[in-house]
Enzyme design. Sequence first.
Site, short mmCIF file in Angstrom:
data_model
loop_
_atom_site.label_atom_id
_atom_site.label_comp_id
_atom_site.label_asym_id
_atom_site.label_seq_id
_atom_site.Cartn_x
_atom_site.Cartn_y
_atom_site.Cartn_z
N LEU A 78 27.50 18.90 40.15
CA LEU A 78 26.92 20.19 39.76
C LEU A 78 25.85 20.70 40.72
O LEU A 78 25.17 21.68 40.43
CB LEU A 78 26.36 20.10 38.34
CG LEU A 78 27.41 19.72 37.27
CD1 LEU A 78 26.77 19.59 35.91
CD2 LEU A 78 28.55 20.73 37.25
N CYS A 79 25.72 20.06 41.89
CA CYS A 79 24.77 20.54 42.90
C CYS A 79 25.34 21.75 43.62
O CYS A 79 26.53 21.81 43.92
CB CYS A 79 24.49 19.45 43.94
SG CYS A 79 23.31 18.24 43.38
N MET A 116 17.76 16.83 45.40
CA MET A 116 18.97 16.01 45.41
C MET A 116 19.42 15.70 46.83
O MET A 116 19.89 14.59 47.12
CB MET A 116 20.10 16.68 44.63
CG MET A 116 19.82 16.79 43.14
SD MET A 116 19.33 15.24 42.35
CE MET A 116 20.73 14.20 42.66
N GLU A 117 19.23 16.65 47.74
CA GLU A 117 19.59 16.40 49.13
C GLU A 117 18.70 15.34 49.75
O GLU A 117 19.17 14.46 50.48
CB GLU A 117 19.52 17.72 49.92
CG GLU A 117 20.64 18.69 49.60
CD GLU A 117 20.57 19.34 48.23
OE1 GLU A 117 21.58 19.91 47.78
OE2 GLU A 117 19.51 19.29 47.56
N ASP A 131 25.00 -1.79 54.89
CA ASP A 131 26.34 -2.02 55.44
C ASP A 131 26.28 -2.67 56.82
O ASP A 131 27.03 -3.60 57.11
CB ASP A 131 27.11 -0.71 55.51
CG ASP A 131 28.51 -0.89 56.07
OD1 ASP A 131 29.25 -1.76 55.55
OD2 ASP A 131 28.86 -0.20 57.04
#
Length: 166
Positions: A78-79, A116-117, A131
């Site tokens: 929903l961004c 959010m970013e 990783d």
Amino acid sequence: MTQEKTLSHVNQHGEANMVDVTDKSVTQRVAHAEGYVLMSPQTLSLIENQQHAKGDVFAVARIAGIQGAKKCSDLIPLCHPLMLTKVQIDFATLEDESGIRISAMCKLAGQTGVEMEALTAVSVAALTLFDMCKAVDPSMTINGIQVIEKHGGKTGHWQRKEAQVS
């Protein structure tokens, strides 16, 4: 009397809903987030001294974090897709904690915030560090991912009480 907060991504029928920002003013918006990757002292030394077999871990994680911020709306349903004008990823080694602090700053002129970013940038950079180093240190942990400060929009300036933005 305090005003009750409601979830903005749920409509009056309880359904998932992308917030309509059409009528919001365009303002300069900035968000800062941070997170930590804790590891063995040996792994931290490999990264700091650029002796890791996979190369410059910070350079790869920085690029990954920037890409993560740019892809945020593809990952979080929903961004809103945003036209970021700046994404900055920084790393600080923490000898006492045997870890790395990742900080991200995202910026734009727009109708909705960039928290959010910034969180996605930190998360993807942390996952990339993990990783790249998991073969030598599978017991690493990622933690403390949080927004520490934001500017812009109708709420103005907000800062986490215990945060010190660097």
